[in-house]
Design a protein around this motif. Structure first.
Motif, mmCIF file in Angstrom:
data_model
loop_
_atom_site.group_PDB
_atom_site.id
_atom_site.type_symbol
_atom_site.label_atom_id
_atom_site.label_comp_id
_atom_site.label_asym_id
_atom_site.label_seq_id
_atom_site.Cartn_x
_atom_site.Cartn_y
_atom_site.Cartn_z
ATOM 1 N N LYS A 277 35.536 44.570 37.799
ATOM 2 C CA LYS A 277 34.168 44.121 38.032
ATOM 3 C C LYS A 277 33.599 43.410 36.808
ATOM 4 C CE LYS A 277 31.874 44.887 41.103
ATOM 5 N NZ LYS A 277 31.579 44.133 42.348
ATOM 6 N N THR A 278 34.462 42.832 35.962
ATOM 7 C CA THR A 278 33.977 42.079 34.811
ATOM 8 C C THR A 278 33.022 40.981 35.246
ATOM 9 O OG1 THR A 278 34.611 40.670 32.930
ATOM 10 C CG2 THR A 278 36.028 40.587 34.881
ATOM 11 N N ILE A 279 32.024 40.691 34.401
ATOM 12 C CA ILE A 279 31.093 39.604 34.702
ATOM 13 C C ILE A 279 31.704 38.248 34.408
ATOM 14 C CG2 ILE A 279 29.096 41.081 34.257
ATOM 15 C CD1 ILE A 279 28.702 39.533 31.591
ATOM 16 N N PHE A 280 32.882 38.247 33.772
ATOM 17 C CA PHE A 280 33.553 37.002 33.427
ATOM 18 C C PHE A 280 34.654 36.691 34.437
ATOM 19 C CE2 PHE A 280 32.274 39.130 29.436
ATOM 20 C CZ PHE A 280 31.311 38.228 29.007
ATOM 21 N N GLY A 281 35.198 35.490 34.353
ATOM 22 C CA GLY A 281 36.343 35.167 35.185
ATOM 23 C C GLY A 281 37.532 36.030 34.819
ATOM 24 N N GLY A 282 37.693 36.225 33.514
ATOM 25 C CA GLY A 282 38.720 37.123 32.999
ATOM 26 C C GLY A 282 38.275 37.605 31.638
ATOM 27 N N MET A 283 38.673 38.794 31.268
ATOM 28 C CA MET A 283 38.316 39.341 29.957
ATOM 29 C C MET A 283 39.573 39.899 29.307
ATOM 30 S SD MET A 283 36.139 39.755 27.646
ATOM 31 C CE MET A 283 36.849 40.354 26.105
ATOM 32 N N GLU A 284 39.865 39.386 28.101
ATOM 33 C CA GLU A 284 41.148 39.548 27.434
ATOM 34 C C GLU A 284 41.338 40.892 26.731
ATOM 35 O OE1 GLU A 284 38.406 37.177 24.590
ATOM 36 O OE2 GLU A 284 38.842 37.212 26.718
ATOM 37 N N ASN A 285 40.840 41.975 27.276
ATOM 38 C CA ASN A 285 40.978 43.280 26.636
ATOM 39 C C ASN A 285 42.428 43.520 26.217
ATOM 40 O OD1 ASN A 285 38.200 43.860 27.454
ATOM 41 N ND2 ASN A 285 39.092 43.999 29.500
ATOM 42 N N ALA A 286 42.608 44.022 24.993
ATOM 43 C CA ALA A 286 43.943 44.135 24.416
ATOM 44 C C ALA A 286 44.848 44.995 25.281
ATOM 45 C CB ALA A 286 43.858 44.717 23.008
ATOM 46 N N SER A 287 45.889 44.395 25.787
ATOM 47 C CA SER A 287 46.933 45.017 26.613
ATOM 48 C C SER A 287 46.451 45.479 27.978
ATOM 49 C CB SER A 287 47.599 46.199 25.877
ATOM 50 O OG SER A 287 46.841 47.392 25.953
ATOM 51 N N ALA A 288 45.169 45.243 28.304
ATOM 52 C CA ALA A 288 44.623 45.635 29.612
ATOM 53 C C ALA A 288 43.607 44.579 30.034
ATOM 54 C CB ALA A 288 43.975 47.015 29.548
ATOM 55 N N ILE A 289 44.096 43.451 30.518
ATOM 56 C CA ILE A 289 43.242 42.317 30.856
ATOM 57 C C ILE A 289 42.529 42.583 32.175
ATOM 58 C CG2 ILE A 289 43.183 39.845 31.336
ATOM 59 C CD1 ILE A 289 45.793 39.608 29.692
ATOM 60 N N PHE A 290 41.228 42.332 32.185
ATOM 61 C CA PHE A 290 40.426 42.502 33.407
ATOM 62 C C PHE A 290 40.125 41.126 34.013
ATOM 63 C CE2 PHE A 290 38.243 46.793 32.139
ATOM 64 C CZ PHE A 290 39.487 47.404 32.137
ATOM 65 N N TYR A 291 40.313 41.011 35.327
ATOM 66 C CA TYR A 291 40.052 39.775 36.056
ATOM 67 C C TYR A 291 38.971 40.003 37.105
ATOM 68 C CZ TYR A 291 44.563 38.529 34.028
ATOM 69 O OH TYR A 291 45.603 38.292 33.153
ATOM 70 N N PHE A 292 38.260 38.926 37.448
ATOM 71 C CA PHE A 292 37.198 39.054 38.445
ATOM 72 C C PHE A 292 37.793 39.479 39.786
ATOM 73 C CE2 PHE A 292 38.643 34.776 39.297
ATOM 74 C CZ PHE A 292 38.225 34.439 40.570
ATOM 75 N N GLU A 293 36.956 40.075 40.591
ATOM 76 C CA GLU A 293 37.440 40.767 41.777
ATOM 77 C C GLU A 293 38.188 39.858 42.739
ATOM 78 O OE1 GLU A 293 35.732 44.236 44.765
ATOM 79 O OE2 GLU A 293 34.397 43.240 43.353
ATOM 80 N N GLU A 294 37.705 38.628 42.928
ATOM 81 C CA GLU A 294 38.334 37.717 43.883
ATOM 82 C C GLU A 294 39.566 37.001 43.310
ATOM 83 O OE1 GLU A 294 35.119 37.806 43.168
ATOM 84 O OE2 GLU A 294 34.289 38.661 45.003
ATOM 85 N N SER A 295 39.936 37.312 42.070
ATOM 86 C CA SER A 295 41.062 36.629 41.427
ATOM 87 C C SER A 295 42.371 36.816 42.169
ATOM 88 C CB SER A 295 41.231 37.132 39.992
ATOM 89 O OG SER A 295 41.518 38.520 39.973
ATOM 90 N N VAL A 296 42.502 37.907 42.918
ATOM 91 C CA VAL A 296 43.771 38.193 43.610
ATOM 92 C C VAL A 296 44.133 37.116 44.625
ATOM 93 C CG1 VAL A 296 43.745 40.682 43.239
ATOM 94 C CG2 VAL A 296 42.541 39.716 45.213
ATOM 95 N N THR A 297 43.134 36.401 45.127
ATOM 96 C CA THR A 297 43.398 35.316 46.085
ATOM 97 C C THR A 297 42.998 33.953 45.536
ATOM 98 O OG1 THR A 297 41.245 35.752 47.123
ATOM 99 C CG2 THR A 297 43.181 36.815 48.109
ATOM 100 N N SER A 298 42.749 33.868 44.244
ATOM 101 C CA SER A 298 42.322 32.604 43.639
ATOM 102 C C SER A 298 43.494 31.649 43.467
ATOM 103 C CB SER A 298 41.679 32.860 42.276
ATOM 104 O OG SER A 298 41.476 31.642 41.584
ATOM 105 N N PRO A 299 43.348 30.378 43.882
ATOM 106 C CA PRO A 299 44.432 29.408 43.664
ATOM 107 C C PRO A 299 44.651 29.108 42.187
ATOM 108 C CG PRO A 299 42.463 28.326 44.512
ATOM 109 C CD PRO A 299 42.208 29.798 44.608
#
Length: 535
Positions: free
Chosen positions: A267-289
């Motif tokens: 649920k990051t507010i960003f498109g992606g957040m580069e947390n060290a060794s545990a990157i968080f992606y926005f929720e809809e990223s799983v189907t993003s082209p």
């Protein structure tokens, strides 16, 4: 980070001592955050053990922590102890002042007990499927909304997260999972340990119902996927590309610093957040082209931003510009040079459009507090463009040598723009101060008026090239005449060149390979000749 979609112990101590805030009282060596989460409400309970080294004699020091506000959001400290002894402390709106007596070079460990509802930083909400989730989202300095810490990128430390939560959740965090223990009353304790020093901006937990996959390894680095169960089919497939991206950066930049790579739907507010060794992606990223380029960007950050971190946010381009250009290089390597050209053209357009709204240097020391405004085309696309022009200036071999040396020197440490410049100078043997100054410390770009005329009597093509902008730049301008590539060196307000040609040219193209961050305006040669009285 992609911009918001809504728009051994001695070794650790040695590394941490080299990554600190100039003038600071303390240098944090290690954090241990023991957190209790519940489904009953959004209140969290925490005990932070903060191990610090004193950089000078002190009778007090501060830890950043947002205090409970009138709306009931924020953290309230109940006790601070050292070796079981209670210490006096004062909490204001943004920090806890802890009174203690310490000598320069001494090591101390403090326990801070606190609780509250995070105002920010830890996002407690529901996902698209209506399920409750908890996600750390600290960039730039939002960690102190839920963690007592030194919330600046220059103070890096190792970290443990020990999370007690209802047992229907899985917990992901930095580093390695070293313990998972069932507790009474349907609770579970999960302990993650990150041995490598990292800035607070990339220290996180993710707590949710996850489907977990292990699509492969990159050498000895395991790669994991964490997605919501409802996204399992799409997420396992789309996130698996990470195992192919990681080896590119290991081969071209240097060793991967961390124990694993987890890619997490969040649920990051960003498109992606580069947390060290545990990157968080926005929720809809799983189907993003665009998932491959997004993942390449965030994975590149594991080297640039996480591994080699900026000393201050003024030098954010060392994180975002690098991640942007490294993404372009990864895609160029995989799909060819035309892909790079298209991306550089699009990025150039973004830079020029941004300058119309806000004219400021890439190294923007005017920004004092609201670092979110640095998530702009200067930090990302212009930073990337500077690296692209530097690559063309030095050539691929020297460029990569400089990048590798820079990362090797500042891995798990902090750097600024001049630190990068010195490494690139040492690798290339060139004085790069003028290049860095004009592209990074001045606002704007070369805005060119170009005119040409074929003189049939002399058998020459006359070129007049004007720099319209106030600050003059010096740079090579590539061009082709009927397919033959040549270049001018532009450095004056008006630049006059003559090129021998037996016949009138059919086709003249400026910057055919997209290697210059500039805008091009075509005028008649006579117009420029009269303006500057060129004979």
């Amino acid at each position: 980070m992609r911009k918001t979609i809504l728009s051994s112990a001695l070794l650790i101590l040695s590394i941490a001592a080299q990554a600190q805030v100039p003038g600071a009282v303390i240098d944090v060596q290690h954090y241990n955050f023991a957190l209790q989460l519940t489904d009953a409400d959004n209140n969290i309970k925490g005990q932070a053990t903060v191990e610090v080294k004193f950089l000078r004699n002190a009778d007090a020091f501060n830890l950043d922590l947002v205090k409970k506000n009138s709306e009931g959001k924020g953290m309230l400290v109940s006790a601070v102890t050292e070796n079981g002894k209670k210490l006096r402390f004062v909490q204001d709106s943004g920090a806890v002042k802890i009174y203690t007596s310490a000598k320069t070079g001494s090591l101390h460990s403090y326990k801070v007990s606190y609780e509250g509802i995070p105002a920010d930083g830890l996002i407690i909400s529901t996902n698209n499927f209506g399920h409750r989730t908890f996600f750390g989202d600290n960039w730039p300095n939002r960690a102190h909304n839920w963690l007592p810490c030194v919330d600046v990128p220059a103070d890096k430390a190792s970290v443990d997260f020990v999370v007690t939560a209802p047992d229907h959740y899985q917990v992901v965090s930095n580093g390695l999972k070293i313990k998972e223990q069932q507790l009474p009353n349907h609770l579970k304790l999960t302990h993650w340990h990150e041995a490598v020093v990292v800035p607070t901006k990339v220290m996180v937990i993710g707590v949710a119902a996850f489907a977990i996959d292990h699509p492969g390894d990159a050498g000895n680095i395991p790669v994991y996927t964490y997605v919501f169960p409802e996204s399992k089919e799409a997420g396992f497939k789309s996130y698996a590309v990470a195992k192919d991206i990681l080896p590119y950066f290991i081969k071209n930049v240097g060793p991967y610093s961390y124990e694993k790579l987890a890619n997490v739907q969040s649920k990051t507010i960003f498109g992606g957040m580069e947390n060290a060794s545990a990157i968080f992606y926005f929720e809809e990223s799983v189907t993003s082209p665009g998932i491959e380029e997004l993942m390449a960007h965030e994975i590149a950050h594991q080297w640039f931003g996480d591994g080699a971190s900026e000393k201050s946010f003024w030098h954010l381009w060392l994180s975002e510009g690098f991640a942007t250009y490294m993404t372009n290089l990864y895609l160029e390597n995989k799909y060819g040079t035309d892909t790079l050209k298209k991306r550089m053209l699009a990025d150039r357009k973004k830079v020029l459009e941004f300058e119309k709204k806000r004219l400021t240097p890439v190294v923007d020391s005017a920004v004092k507090n609201d670092y979110m405004q640095l998530l702009n085309a200067n930090s990302y696309e212009k930073g990337s463009w500077v690296l692209h022009m530097l690559r063309r200036k030095l050539g691929d071999n020297l460029f990569w040598k400089g990048v590798q040396n820079y990362y090797a020197k500042y891995r798990n440490k902090n750097a600024n723009t001049d630190d990068l410049r010195r490494e690139m100078e040492q690798a290339s043997g060139q004085d790069l101060k003028p290049f860095f100054n004009q592209w990074l410390r001045k606002a704007g770009h070369p805005d060119l008026n170009i005119g040409w005329h074929y003189d049939v009597d002399k058998g020459v093509i006359d070129f007049a090239i004007e720099q319209k902008q106030g600050n003059l730049y010096e740079f090579p301008l590539e061009y082709t005449i009927d397919g033959l590539k040549q270049s001018f060196v532009i450095k004056d307000k008006i630049n006059h060149f003559q090129i021998s040609a037996k016949t009138a040219p059919v086709n003249i193209i400026m910057d055919p390979n997209v290697n210059l961050l500039a805008s091009f305006n075509f005028k008649t040669y006579v117009e420029l000749m009269l303006k500057y009285k060129i004979d």
